[in-house]
Design a protein around this motif. Structure first.
Motif, PDB file in Angstrom:
ATOM      1  N   SER A 124       0.845  -1.187   0.000  1.00  0.00           N
ATOM      2  CA  SER A 124       0.000   0.000   0.000  1.00  0.00           C
ATOM      3  C   SER A 124       0.880   1.236   0.000  1.00  0.00           C
ATOM      4  O   SER A 124       1.989   1.222   0.546  1.00  0.00           O
ATOM      5  N   CYS A 125       0.381   2.301  -0.595  1.00  0.00           N
ATOM      6  CA  CYS A 125       1.109   3.572  -0.596  1.00  0.00           C
ATOM      7  C   CYS A 125       0.096   4.698  -0.566  1.00  0.00           C
ATOM      8  O   CYS A 125      -0.761   4.792  -1.448  1.00  0.00           O
ATOM      9  N   ALA A 126       0.214   5.540   0.450  1.00  0.00           N
ATOM     10  CA  ALA A 126      -0.716   6.647   0.613  1.00  0.00           C
ATOM     11  C   ALA A 126       0.015   7.971   0.463  1.00  0.00           C
ATOM     12  O   ALA A 126       1.087   8.170   1.049  1.00  0.00           O
ATOM     13  N   ALA A 127      -0.577   8.864  -0.310  1.00  0.00           N
ATOM     14  CA  ALA A 127      -0.042  10.211  -0.475  1.00  0.00           C
ATOM     15  C   ALA A 127      -0.713  11.144   0.521  1.00  0.00           C
ATOM     16  O   ALA A 127      -1.929  11.095   0.707  1.00  0.00           O
ATOM     17  N   SER A 128       0.106  11.973   1.157  1.00  0.00           N
ATOM     18  CA  SER A 128      -0.441  12.924   2.127  1.00  0.00           C
ATOM     19  C   SER A 128       0.228  14.277   1.949  1.00  0.00           C
ATOM     20  O   SER A 128       1.269  14.386   1.302  1.00  0.00           O
ATOM     21  N   GLY A 129      -0.369  15.285   2.550  1.00  0.00           N
ATOM     22  CA  GLY A 129       0.173  16.627   2.430  1.00  0.00           C
ATOM     23  C   GLY A 129      -0.738  17.508   1.599  1.00  0.00           C
ATOM     24  O   GLY A 129      -1.875  17.146   1.305  1.00  0.00           O
ATOM     25  N   SER A 130      -0.222  18.639   1.211  1.00  0.00           N
ATOM     26  CA  SER A 130      -1.007  19.603   0.455  1.00  0.00           C
ATOM     27  C   SER A 130      -0.677  19.514  -1.031  1.00  0.00           C
ATOM     28  O   SER A 130       0.477  19.699  -1.425  1.00  0.00           O
ATOM     29  N   PHE A 131      -1.665  19.200  -1.837  1.00  0.00           N
ATOM     30  CA  PHE A 131      -1.465  19.155  -3.275  1.00  0.00           C
ATOM     31  C   PHE A 131      -2.789  19.348  -3.985  1.00  0.00           C
ATOM     32  O   PHE A 131      -3.851  19.195  -3.380  1.00  0.00           O
ATOM     33  N   PHE A 132      -2.682  19.633  -5.298  1.00  0.00           N
ATOM     34  CA  PHE A 132      -3.877  19.923  -6.079  1.00  0.00           C
ATOM     35  C   PHE A 132      -4.460  18.667  -6.721  1.00  0.00           C
ATOM     36  O   PHE A 132      -5.667  18.457  -6.705  1.00  0.00           O
ATOM     37  N   ASP A 133      -3.583  17.821  -7.285  1.00  0.00           N
ATOM     38  CA  ASP A 133      -4.099  16.659  -8.011  1.00  0.00           C
ATOM     39  C   ASP A 133      -3.009  15.594  -8.136  1.00  0.00           C
ATOM     40  O   ASP A 133      -1.822  15.911  -8.144  1.00  0.00           O
ATOM     41  N   ILE A 134      -3.433  14.353  -8.240  1.00  0.00           N
ATOM     42  CA  ILE A 134      -2.526  13.238  -8.522  1.00  0.00           C
ATOM     43  C   ILE A 134      -2.841  12.724  -9.919  1.00  0.00           C
ATOM     44  O   ILE A 134      -3.960  12.324 -10.205  1.00  0.00           O
TER      45      ILE A 134
ATOM     46  N   ASN B  63       5.655   5.503  -6.379  1.00  0.00           N
ATOM     47  CA  ASN B  63       5.878   6.725  -7.141  1.00  0.00           C
ATOM     48  C   ASN B  63       4.539   7.381  -7.433  1.00  0.00           C
ATOM     49  O   ASN B  63       3.540   6.694  -7.657  1.00  0.00           O
ATOM     50  N   ALA B  64       4.518   8.700  -7.447  1.00  0.00           N
ATOM     51  CA  ALA B  64       3.294   9.408  -7.807  1.00  0.00           C
ATOM     52  C   ALA B  64       3.645  10.672  -8.574  1.00  0.00           C
ATOM     53  O   ALA B  64       4.631  11.351  -8.249  1.00  0.00           O
ATOM     54  N   GLU B  65       2.859  10.972  -9.592  1.00  0.00           N
ATOM     55  CA  GLU B  65       2.967  12.222 -10.341  1.00  0.00           C
ATOM     56  C   GLU B  65       1.953  13.187  -9.740  1.00  0.00           C
ATOM     57  O   GLU B  65       0.748  12.999  -9.926  1.00  0.00           O
ATOM     58  N   ILE B  66       2.461  14.176  -9.025  1.00  0.00           N
ATOM     59  CA  ILE B  66       1.588  15.044  -8.238  1.00  0.00           C
ATOM     60  C   ILE B  66       1.732  16.496  -8.672  1.00  0.00           C
ATOM     61  O   ILE B  66       2.841  16.986  -8.884  1.00  0.00           O
ATOM     62  N   GLU B  67       0.587  17.119  -8.772  1.00  0.00           N
ATOM     63  CA  GLU B  67       0.539  18.534  -9.105  1.00  0.00           C
ATOM     64  C   GLU B  67       0.285  19.311  -7.806  1.00  0.00           C
ATOM     65  O   GLU B  67      -0.765  19.168  -7.197  1.00  0.00           O
ATOM     66  N   ARG B  68       1.256  20.116  -7.396  1.00  0.00           N
ATOM     67  CA  ARG B  68       1.118  20.830  -6.127  1.00  0.00           C
ATOM     68  C   ARG B  68       0.069  21.926  -6.201  1.00  0.00           C
ATOM     69  O   ARG B  68      -0.626  22.214  -5.222  1.00  0.00           O
TER      70      ARG B  68
ATOM     71  N   ARG C 263       4.917  16.643 -11.013  1.00  0.00           N
ATOM     72  CA  ARG C 263       6.310  16.218 -10.849  1.00  0.00           C
ATOM     73  C   ARG C 263       6.310  14.928 -10.048  1.00  0.00           C
ATOM     74  O   ARG C 263       5.367  14.637  -9.317  1.00  0.00           O
ATOM     75  N   PRO C 264       7.361  14.125 -10.193  1.00  0.00           N
ATOM     76  CA  PRO C 264       7.394  12.830  -9.499  1.00  0.00           C
ATOM     77  C   PRO C 264       7.784  12.942  -8.031  1.00  0.00           C
ATOM     78  O   PRO C 264       8.661  13.724  -7.675  1.00  0.00           O
ATOM     79  N   TYR C 265       7.132  12.141  -7.218  1.00  0.00           N
ATOM     80  CA  TYR C 265       7.478  11.982  -5.814  1.00  0.00           C
ATOM     81  C   TYR C 265       7.696  10.494  -5.537  1.00  0.00           C
ATOM     82  O   TYR C 265       7.078   9.638  -6.184  1.00  0.00           O
ATOM     83  N   TRP C 266       8.562  10.211  -4.559  1.00  0.00           N
ATOM     84  CA  TRP C 266       8.921   8.825  -4.250  1.00  0.00           C
ATOM     85  C   TRP C 266       8.693   8.521  -2.776  1.00  0.00           C
ATOM     86  O   TRP C 266       8.958   9.356  -1.910  1.00  0.00           O
ATOM     87  N   GLY C 267       8.222   7.308  -2.506  1.00  0.00           N
ATOM     88  CA  GLY C 267       8.140   6.809  -1.156  1.00  0.00           C
ATOM     89  C   GLY C 267       9.483   6.275  -0.695  1.00  0.00           C
ATOM     90  O   GLY C 267      10.458   6.247  -1.458  1.00  0.00           O
ATOM     91  N   GLN C 268       9.530   5.805   0.535  1.00  0.00           N
ATOM     92  CA  GLN C 268      10.793   5.422   1.157  1.00  0.00           C
ATOM     93  C   GLN C 268      11.250   4.020   0.771  1.00  0.00           C
ATOM     94  O   GLN C 268      12.381   3.657   1.049  1.00  0.00           O
ATOM     95  N   GLY C 269      10.410   3.235   0.143  1.00  0.00           N
ATOM     96  CA  GLY C 269      10.807   1.876  -0.230  1.00  0.00           C
ATOM     97  C   GLY C 269      10.423   0.868   0.833  1.00  0.00           C
ATOM     98  O   GLY C 269      10.532   1.129   2.029  1.00  0.00           O
ATOM     99  N   THR C 270       9.969  -0.281   0.376  1.00  0.00           N
ATOM    100  CA  THR C 270       9.643  -1.373   1.285  1.00  0.00           C
ATOM    101  C   THR C 270      10.227  -2.669   0.710  1.00  0.00           C
ATOM    102  O   THR C 270      10.104  -2.928  -0.488  1.00  0.00           O
ATOM    103  N   LEU C 271      10.870  -3.447   1.555  1.00  0.00           N
ATOM    104  CA  LEU C 271      11.588  -4.631   1.101  1.00  0.00           C
ATOM    105  C   LEU C 271      10.658  -5.832   0.983  1.00  0.00           C
ATOM    106  O   LEU C 271       9.930  -6.165   1.916  1.00  0.00           O
ATOM    107  N   VAL C 272      10.719  -6.467  -0.166  1.00  0.00           N
ATOM    108  CA  VAL C 272      10.007  -7.721  -0.410  1.00  0.00           C
ATOM    109  C   VAL C 272      11.049  -8.806  -0.639  1.00  0.00           C
ATOM    110  O   VAL C 272      11.896  -8.676  -1.537  1.00  0.00           O
TER     111      VAL C 272
END
Length: 120
Positions: free
Chosen positions: A20-30, A95-100, A107-116
């Motif tokens: 799972s990956c959740a985007a948080s914070g202030s932004f206009f659109d994903i 990864n997410a393409e987010i419009e602030r 622009r691209p944003y990245w999560g911290q990574g999770t090991l599988v």
């Protein structure tokens, strides 16, 4: 903007995991979200992606085994991984393409990574 990924772990070959990956914070659109992975000694590669209109794309190596889905209301993307193989072992990055703002463009944003880790 932050992307928080979770769900990695150790599983035997043939098993399943759900990331799972959740985007948080202030932004206009994903515009879209996706998962990449990087195995030791290899380049980061696209695993699966999904647009805001639910168009999906998969790497050939995971087609038929992995399913990407999104929950727009929760700004969350999921990766259901079935029939896992040892070669799926990697760090998985969200990864997410987010419009602030409506004037900024995505622009691209990245999560911290999770090991599988998939054991044989």
């Amino acid at each position: 903007v932050q992307l928080q990924a979770s769900g990695g772990g150790l599983v035997q070959a043939g098993g399943s995991l759900r990331l799972s990956c959740a985007a948080s914070g202030s932004f206009f659109d994903i515009h879209g979200m996706g998962w990449y992975r990087q195995a030791p000694g290899k380049q980061r590669e696209l695993v699966a992606s999904i647009t805001s209109g639910d168009t999906t794309n998969y790497a050939d190596s995971v087609k038929g085994r992995f399913t990407i889905s999104g929950d727009n209301a929760k700004n969350t993307v999921y990766l259901q991984m079935n029939n896992l193989k040892p070669e799926d072992t990697a760090v998985y990055y969200c990864n997410a393409e987010i419009e602030r703002s409506r004037w900024s463009g995505p622009r691209p944003y990245w999560g911290q990574g999770t090991l599988v880790t998939v054991s044989s």
